[in-house]
Design a protein around this motif. Structure first.
Motif, PDB file in Angstrom:
ATOM      1  N   CYS A  17      -4.620  67.469  16.464  1.00  0.00           N
ATOM      2  CA  CYS A  17      -5.268  67.026  15.217  1.00  0.00           C
ATOM      3  C   CYS A  17      -6.781  66.930  15.397  1.00  0.00           C
ATOM      4  O   CYS A  17      -7.548  67.374  14.542  1.00  0.00           O
ATOM      5  CB  CYS A  17      -4.714  65.667  14.776  1.00  0.00           C
ATOM      6  SG  CYS A  17      -3.049  65.712  14.094  1.00  0.00           S
ATOM      7  N   GLU A  21      -9.479  69.100  13.319  1.00  0.00           N
ATOM      8  CA  GLU A  21     -10.433  68.447  12.417  1.00  0.00           C
ATOM      9  C   GLU A  21     -11.853  68.431  12.972  1.00  0.00           C
ATOM     10  O   GLU A  21     -12.824  68.374  12.209  1.00  0.00           O
ATOM     11  CB  GLU A  21      -9.978  67.014  12.126  1.00  0.00           C
ATOM     12  CG  GLU A  21      -8.679  66.921  11.349  1.00  0.00           C
ATOM     13  CD  GLU A  21      -8.808  67.534   9.970  1.00  0.00           C
ATOM     14  OE1 GLU A  21      -9.834  67.304   9.304  1.00  0.00           O
ATOM     15  OE2 GLU A  21      -7.879  68.261   9.570  1.00  0.00           O
ATOM     16  N   LEU A  25     -11.412  60.420  13.720  1.00  0.00           N
ATOM     17  CA  LEU A  25     -10.392  60.170  12.708  1.00  0.00           C
ATOM     18  C   LEU A  25     -10.000  58.694  12.688  1.00  0.00           C
ATOM     19  O   LEU A  25      -9.931  58.042  13.736  1.00  0.00           O
ATOM     20  CB  LEU A  25      -9.139  61.009  12.997  1.00  0.00           C
ATOM     21  CG  LEU A  25      -9.305  62.524  12.985  1.00  0.00           C
ATOM     22  CD1 LEU A  25      -8.027  63.201  13.490  1.00  0.00           C
ATOM     23  CD2 LEU A  25      -9.651  63.028  11.584  1.00  0.00           C
ATOM     24  N   GLU A  29      -5.924  58.363   8.754  1.00  0.00           N
ATOM     25  CA  GLU A  29      -6.044  59.829   8.767  1.00  0.00           C
ATOM     26  C   GLU A  29      -5.124  60.441   9.823  1.00  0.00           C
ATOM     27  O   GLU A  29      -4.488  61.479   9.584  1.00  0.00           O
ATOM     28  CB  GLU A  29      -7.498  60.227   9.035  1.00  0.00           C
ATOM     29  CG  GLU A  29      -8.428  59.968   7.866  1.00  0.00           C
ATOM     30  CD  GLU A  29      -9.882  60.229   8.208  1.00  0.00           C
ATOM     31  OE1 GLU A  29     -10.617  60.722   7.337  1.00  0.00           O
ATOM     32  OE2 GLU A  29     -10.286  59.936   9.367  1.00  0.00           O
ATOM     33  N   ILE A  30      -5.063  59.790  10.979  1.00  0.00           N
ATOM     34  CA  ILE A  30      -4.182  60.277  12.039  1.00  0.00           C
ATOM     35  C   ILE A  30      -2.725  60.219  11.582  1.00  0.00           C
ATOM     36  O   ILE A  30      -1.954  61.163  11.769  1.00  0.00           O
ATOM     37  CB  ILE A  30      -4.384  59.459  13.325  1.00  0.00           C
ATOM     38  CG1 ILE A  30      -5.770  59.745  13.917  1.00  0.00           C
ATOM     39  CG2 ILE A  30      -3.291  59.762  14.352  1.00  0.00           C
ATOM     40  CD1 ILE A  30      -6.176  58.811  15.027  1.00  0.00           C
ATOM     41  N   GLN A  33      -2.189  63.036   9.083  1.00  0.00           N
ATOM     42  CA  GLN A  33      -2.200  64.361   9.718  1.00  0.00           C
ATOM     43  C   GLN A  33      -0.924  64.612  10.504  1.00  0.00           C
ATOM     44  O   GLN A  33      -0.391  65.723  10.510  1.00  0.00           O
ATOM     45  CB  GLN A  33      -3.408  64.483  10.650  1.00  0.00           C
ATOM     46  CG  GLN A  33      -4.744  64.579   9.946  1.00  0.00           C
ATOM     47  CD  GLN A  33      -5.011  65.977   9.418  1.00  0.00           C
ATOM     48  OE1 GLN A  33      -4.416  66.951   9.851  1.00  0.00           O
ATOM     49  NE2 GLN A  33      -5.894  66.063   8.443  1.00  0.00           N
ATOM     50  N   LYS A  62     -13.242  54.480  13.774  1.00  0.00           N
ATOM     51  CA  LYS A  62     -12.540  55.737  13.956  1.00  0.00           C
ATOM     52  C   LYS A  62     -12.431  56.056  15.441  1.00  0.00           C
ATOM     53  O   LYS A  62     -13.150  55.505  16.270  1.00  0.00           O
ATOM     54  CB  LYS A  62     -13.246  56.863  13.198  1.00  0.00           C
ATOM     55  CG  LYS A  62     -13.191  56.693  11.680  1.00  0.00           C
ATOM     56  CD  LYS A  62     -13.776  57.904  10.964  1.00  0.00           C
ATOM     57  CE  LYS A  62     -13.624  57.741   9.452  1.00  0.00           C
ATOM     58  NZ  LYS A  62     -14.123  58.937   8.721  1.00  0.00           N
TER      59      LYS A  62
END
Length: 247
Positions: A17, A21, A25, A29-30, A33, A62
Motif C-alpha cells: 500500500c 500510494e 497514510l 486510509e490503511i 486500502q 500518519k
C-alpha cells in the motif's frame, strides 16, 4: 516481532500500500486500502512500529515505513546466490537488445520472476521480481514445460487450468504440448501476445544444478518480431557464457 501467517500476509500488503500510494497514510486510509478492520490494522501497525519498520508523523498522525525494510531487502538481494551471478549478464543482454530482460524459474505450477531488468525505451514491457505468471501463456512458463521429461510434461499440462489470458492464449492441451515440444527442438521459446496483448517474448533455458531457469527478452510485439534473429543470437551468447559459469 511475532507474526501469524495471516499477519505476515497483512504486513506485506501494508508495505505494498505504501509503495502504491507513495505517501504517509493514516490508520483509516490503511484500513480502507487493505479492506481490513481498523482494530486489526492498529494492532499490525503497533507491531511494526515496535520493530522499527514504521514511524509516525506526530502532527498528522500518519504512518510511513523507515528504511529498515530497505536495509533488510538489500541484504537479502546482495546475497541471492542466483540473482547476483545472473545480474551482470542480464544487464548486458538488456543493453544489447534494448528490451526488458527477465530471469524466472518454476514455482509449483507457475513461474516466478527472480529478476527483471527493464529496457531503456519509453514503450517497453514492464514487470517486477516476484511476479507470478502461468506456465501455459508465458515464454518462461513454456520453457519450463518444454524442458520437462515428456511424460511429466503431459501430466502437468493435463492438470493445468488453461485460462484464456488473452485472445491469443493457447488453451488446447494437445496444441500446447506440440508447441512446447517444437520449441524445445528449436532451442528457444516464444509467446506472441499470449500473456500480455501486443507483447512478444523469447526465452532460452539455463541449466543450474540440473534445474532449468529461463532468461527471456520481452517487448512490444512488432519491435521484438522485427529484431527476432538478433535477439536469439544475443540469448544464445548469454547461454554460452553462463554455461561456462555453471559447468
Amino acid at each position: 516481532m511475532n507474526f501469524s501467517d495471516a499477519s505476515s500476509t497483512r504486513a506485506l500488503r501494508l508495505f505494498q500500500c505504501f509503495a502504491k500510494e507513495a505517501r504517509p497514510l493514516s490508520l483509516s486510509e490503511i484500513s480502507k486500502q487493505m479492506d481490513t478492520p481498523l482494530s486489526t490494522c492498529h494492532a499490525l501497525i503497533g507491531v511494526l512500529r515496535q520493530g522499527g519498520y514504521l514511524y509516525t508523523h506526530h502532527e498528522s498522525k500518519k504512518f510511513y515505513p523507515t528504511k529498515r525494510l530497505l536495509q533488510v531487502a538489500q541484504g537479502i538481494a546482495a546475497n541471492d546466490p542466483l540473482a547476483s551471478i545472473f545480474e551482470p549478464y542480464l544487464r548486458k543482454l538488456s543493453e544489447a537488445t534494448r528490451e526488458t530482460v527477465i530471469l524466472g524459474t518454476r514455482q509449483q505450477d507457475s513461474v516466478v520472476y527472480l529478476d527483471v531488468i527493464e529496457g531503456p525505451q519509453v514503450i517497453r514491457y514492464t514487470a517486477g521480481p516476484g511476479d507470478i505468471k502461468p506456465l501455459h501463456s508465458s515464454a518462461i512458463g513454456k520453457l519450463i514445460l518444454g524442458e520437462m521429461d515428456p511424460d511429466e510434461r503431459a501430466r502437468v499440462i493435463k492438470r493445468l487450468a488453461l485460462e484464456k489470458v488473452t485472445d491469443n492464449t493457447v488453451i488446447d492441451r494437445a496444441a500446447l504440448d506440440a508447441a512446447v515440444s517444437a520449441s524445445h527442438d528449436a532451442g528457444y521459446y516464444t509467446t506472441r501476445g499470449e500473456n500480455v496483448s501486443d507483447v512478444m517474448a523469447i526465452a532460452m533455458p539455463i541449466i543450474v544444478q540440473e534445474e532449468p531457469l529461463g532468461v527471456a527478452v520481452a517487448g512490444p510485439l512488432e519491435r521484438v518480431s522485427a529484431g527476432f534473429e538478433a535477439i536469439v543470437q544475443e540469448l544464445s551468447a548469454l547461454k554460452s557464457d553462463l554455461s561456462k559459469v555453471f559447468d
